[in-house]
Structure formats: C-alpha cells, structure tokens
Design a protein around this motif. Structure first.
Motif, PDB file in Angstrom:
ATOM      1  N   SER A  37      -3.671   1.121   5.376  1.00 26.99           N
ATOM      2  CA  SER A  37      -4.283   0.501   4.192  1.00 26.99           C
ATOM      3  C   SER A  37      -5.364  -0.501   4.585  1.00 26.99           C
ATOM      4  O   SER A  37      -6.349  -0.661   3.866  1.00 26.99           O
ATOM      5  CB  SER A  37      -3.227  -0.147   3.298  1.00 26.99           C
ATOM      6  OG  SER A  37      -2.532  -1.164   3.985  1.00 26.99           O
ATOM      7  N   ILE A  41      -9.074  -0.031   2.956  1.00 24.64           N
ATOM      8  CA  ILE A  41      -9.764  -1.125   2.267  1.00 24.64           C
ATOM      9  C   ILE A  41     -11.125  -1.373   2.903  1.00 24.64           C
ATOM     10  O   ILE A  41     -12.140  -1.483   2.213  1.00 24.64           O
ATOM     11  CB  ILE A  41      -8.895  -2.405   2.276  1.00 24.64           C
ATOM     12  CG1 ILE A  41      -7.657  -2.212   1.402  1.00 24.64           C
ATOM     13  CG2 ILE A  41      -9.701  -3.620   1.834  1.00 24.64           C
ATOM     14  CD1 ILE A  41      -6.588  -3.278   1.593  1.00 24.64           C
ATOM     15  N   TYR A  91      -5.024   6.557  -1.125  1.00 20.52           N
ATOM     16  CA  TYR A  91      -6.097   6.049  -0.261  1.00 20.52           C
ATOM     17  C   TYR A  91      -7.465   6.516  -0.748  1.00 20.52           C
ATOM     18  O   TYR A  91      -8.438   5.773  -0.694  1.00 20.52           O
ATOM     19  CB  TYR A  91      -5.902   6.506   1.181  1.00 20.52           C
ATOM     20  CG  TYR A  91      -4.702   5.923   1.884  1.00 20.52           C
ATOM     21  CD1 TYR A  91      -4.008   4.831   1.370  1.00 20.52           C
ATOM     22  CD2 TYR A  91      -4.250   6.465   3.070  1.00 20.52           C
ATOM     23  CE1 TYR A  91      -2.910   4.316   2.024  1.00 20.52           C
ATOM     24  CE2 TYR A  91      -3.154   5.946   3.736  1.00 20.52           C
ATOM     25  CZ  TYR A  91      -2.490   4.869   3.208  1.00 20.52           C
ATOM     26  OH  TYR A  91      -1.413   4.351   3.863  1.00 20.52           O
ATOM     27  N   ALA A  94      -8.242   4.401  -3.789  1.00 15.20           N
ATOM     28  CA  ALA A  94      -8.467   3.006  -3.409  1.00 15.20           C
ATOM     29  C   ALA A  94      -9.831   2.829  -2.755  1.00 15.20           C
ATOM     30  O   ALA A  94     -10.562   1.885  -3.073  1.00 15.20           O
ATOM     31  CB  ALA A  94      -7.365   2.527  -2.475  1.00 15.20           C
ATOM     32  N   VAL A 115     -10.322  -5.527  -3.825  1.00 14.28           N
ATOM     33  CA  VAL A 115      -9.236  -5.264  -2.883  1.00 14.28           C
ATOM     34  C   VAL A 115      -7.882  -5.287  -3.607  1.00 14.28           C
ATOM     35  O   VAL A 115      -7.022  -4.435  -3.346  1.00 14.28           O
ATOM     36  CB  VAL A 115      -9.276  -6.256  -1.702  1.00 14.28           C
ATOM     37  CG1 VAL A 115      -8.002  -6.200  -0.876  1.00 14.28           C
ATOM     38  CG2 VAL A 115     -10.493  -5.982  -0.830  1.00 14.28           C
ATOM     39  N   SER A 119      -5.722  -1.954  -3.840  1.00 12.72           N
ATOM     40  CA  SER A 119      -4.370  -1.958  -3.273  1.00 12.72           C
ATOM     41  C   SER A 119      -3.341  -1.545  -4.316  1.00 12.72           C
ATOM     42  O   SER A 119      -2.409  -0.791  -4.018  1.00 12.72           O
ATOM     43  CB  SER A 119      -4.038  -3.345  -2.711  1.00 12.72           C
ATOM     44  OG  SER A 119      -4.903  -3.662  -1.641  1.00 12.72           O
ATOM     45  N   TYR A 123      -0.425   1.943  -4.831  1.00 12.88           N
ATOM     46  CA  TYR A 123       0.949   1.927  -5.348  1.00 12.88           C
ATOM     47  C   TYR A 123       1.082   2.746  -6.629  1.00 12.88           C
ATOM     48  O   TYR A 123       2.080   3.442  -6.822  1.00 12.88           O
ATOM     49  CB  TYR A 123       1.414   0.494  -5.611  1.00 12.88           C
ATOM     50  CG  TYR A 123       1.758  -0.267  -4.365  1.00 12.88           C
ATOM     51  CD1 TYR A 123       2.894   0.040  -3.620  1.00 12.88           C
ATOM     52  CD2 TYR A 123       0.959  -1.311  -3.925  1.00 12.88           C
ATOM     53  CE1 TYR A 123       3.224  -0.662  -2.475  1.00 12.88           C
ATOM     54  CE2 TYR A 123       1.276  -2.027  -2.772  1.00 12.88           C
ATOM     55  CZ  TYR A 123       2.400  -1.700  -2.051  1.00 12.88           C
ATOM     56  OH  TYR A 123       2.723  -2.384  -0.923  1.00 12.88           O
ATOM     57  N   ASP A 159       1.140  -5.827   2.903  1.00 18.94           N
ATOM     58  CA  ASP A 159      -0.117  -5.394   2.305  1.00 18.94           C
ATOM     59  C   ASP A 159      -0.985  -6.579   1.901  1.00 18.94           C
ATOM     60  O   ASP A 159      -2.214  -6.502   1.968  1.00 18.94           O
ATOM     61  CB  ASP A 159       0.134  -4.470   1.113  1.00 18.94           C
ATOM     62  CG  ASP A 159       0.534  -3.069   1.558  1.00 18.94           C
ATOM     63  OD1 ASP A 159       0.336  -2.737   2.751  1.00 18.94           O
ATOM     64  OD2 ASP A 159       1.049  -2.307   0.719  1.00 18.94           O
ATOM     65  N   ALA A 163      -4.586  -6.920   3.406  1.00 18.31           N
ATOM     66  CA  ALA A 163      -5.711  -7.097   2.488  1.00 18.31           C
ATOM     67  C   ALA A 163      -6.489  -8.362   2.826  1.00 18.31           C
ATOM     68  O   ALA A 163      -7.727  -8.364   2.810  1.00 18.31           O
ATOM     69  CB  ALA A 163      -5.219  -7.144   1.044  1.00 18.31           C
TER      70      ALA A 163
END
Length: 182
Positions: A37, A41, A91, A94, A115, A119, A123, A159, A163
């Motif tokens: 992740s 990002i 992903y 995101a 972000v 994120s 989820y 996370d 992030a």
C-alpha cells in the motif's frame, strides 16, 4: 494513451516496487502485512492517475500470469479466488483516486485528503471481496465483525504509518522529480 520511454520506465519502477512490497510480508491470519500500500499510494501521488493505475495493472497481470509477486511470493490465476485478491483490485482504484485528486494540486492538504480517500478505497473493495470469497467460495462462516477482525482492524495502524511515510516521501520527491515527470 501514448507513453514515452520515461513513462514506461517510471511505471515499471512502481510495478517493481509494489512487487517487492508484496514479497516482504508478515503473515497475520488470512491477510498478511505488506509494504504494497505504501507503493500504491506513492504511485498515485508521483505518477498521477493514468500511470499509477498502469503500474498496478501491470503488477496484477504479472502476478496472474504466474510470477511470484503477490504477498508471500504467490502468483497465478488461482490468486483471484484468494480472499486477499480484492485488496489488489483496490490498489487499482486507490492509485487512480489518489492520482486524480492530486494531479493538478499537490498541496499538503490535498495530498493528505487523497491518501486518506485512496486508503479507504482499498478497504472498501478489499473487505467485501474478502467476505465474499471467504463465505461463498471457501464455504466458511464469518460475520461482519469477523471480517473486520481478519481483514481490516489489525491493519489500520500500520496503514496509517505507511500512509504517513508516503506523504512525507511524496512531499520530498515530487519537487525533485517534477522536471522528469512533466
């Protein structure tokens, strides 16, 4: 979309970073802790929506054709029926959301907002997919709390840290890379 050699190289770099982030994994029940992740990002923040998504599409395709790039060194078409595959789909979304929200405005507040939203997107896609595969394909009984317990809650603190690291790195890298990315 016409891609320059520079676009292809930087996109491939983020594909590789995401793969390395998946190989470095800590098993924690059915969903491992990885660095993926963080790189998803960063792909959205640095590459923008189109190239960020392209880097993640390439990553997923490499895994689906059998290269061991998914968490824990797994890969292959069977990954689609893994409870964690929904996070990989997340992903894509995101990277797009983060890239789209920050393409024209890379202020700190816009980056933080993007972000957080990106994120959450992981989820929003990953957790229901986990539930669906766990209950319908694997035939195991799990309720909403169990799903959150296995696929969400243990990962939120990490996370947040990833992030935060991505935001700090992006704020340092974007000004330095802007002459190469535009």
């Amino acid at each position: 979309m016409k891609l320059s050699t520079r676009d292809l190289i930087i996109t491939a770099l983020f594909t590789a970073l995401t793969a390395v982030g998946g190989i470095i994994s800590i098993p924690l029940g059915p969903v491992p802790i990885t660095l993926q992740s963080l790189f998803v990002i960063l792909s959205g923040l640095i590459l923008g929506a189109k190239l960020g998504v392209l880097s993640q599409i390439t990553y997923i395709i490499l895994g689906l054709i059998g290269l061991p790039v998914f968490a824990g060194g797994s890969g292959g078409m069977g990954s689609v029926i893994s409870p964690t595959f929904g996070f990989l789909i997340g992903y894509l979304a995101a990277a797009y959301v983060i890239g789209k929200l920050t393409e024209k405005n890379k202020s700190l507040s816009k980056i933080i907002y993007a972000v957080i939203l990106g994120s959450l997107t992981i989820y929003v896609i990953g957790v229901p997919y986990f539930y669906f595969i766990f209950t319908n394909y694997l035939g195991k009984s799990i309720n909403l709390y169990g799903t959150l317990k296995f696929a969400c809650l243990p990962f939120v603190p990490g996370d947040v840290v990833k992030a935060s690291i991505a935001i700090i790195l992006a704020r340092k890298l974007i000004p330095r890379l802007s002459k190469y990315l535009n």
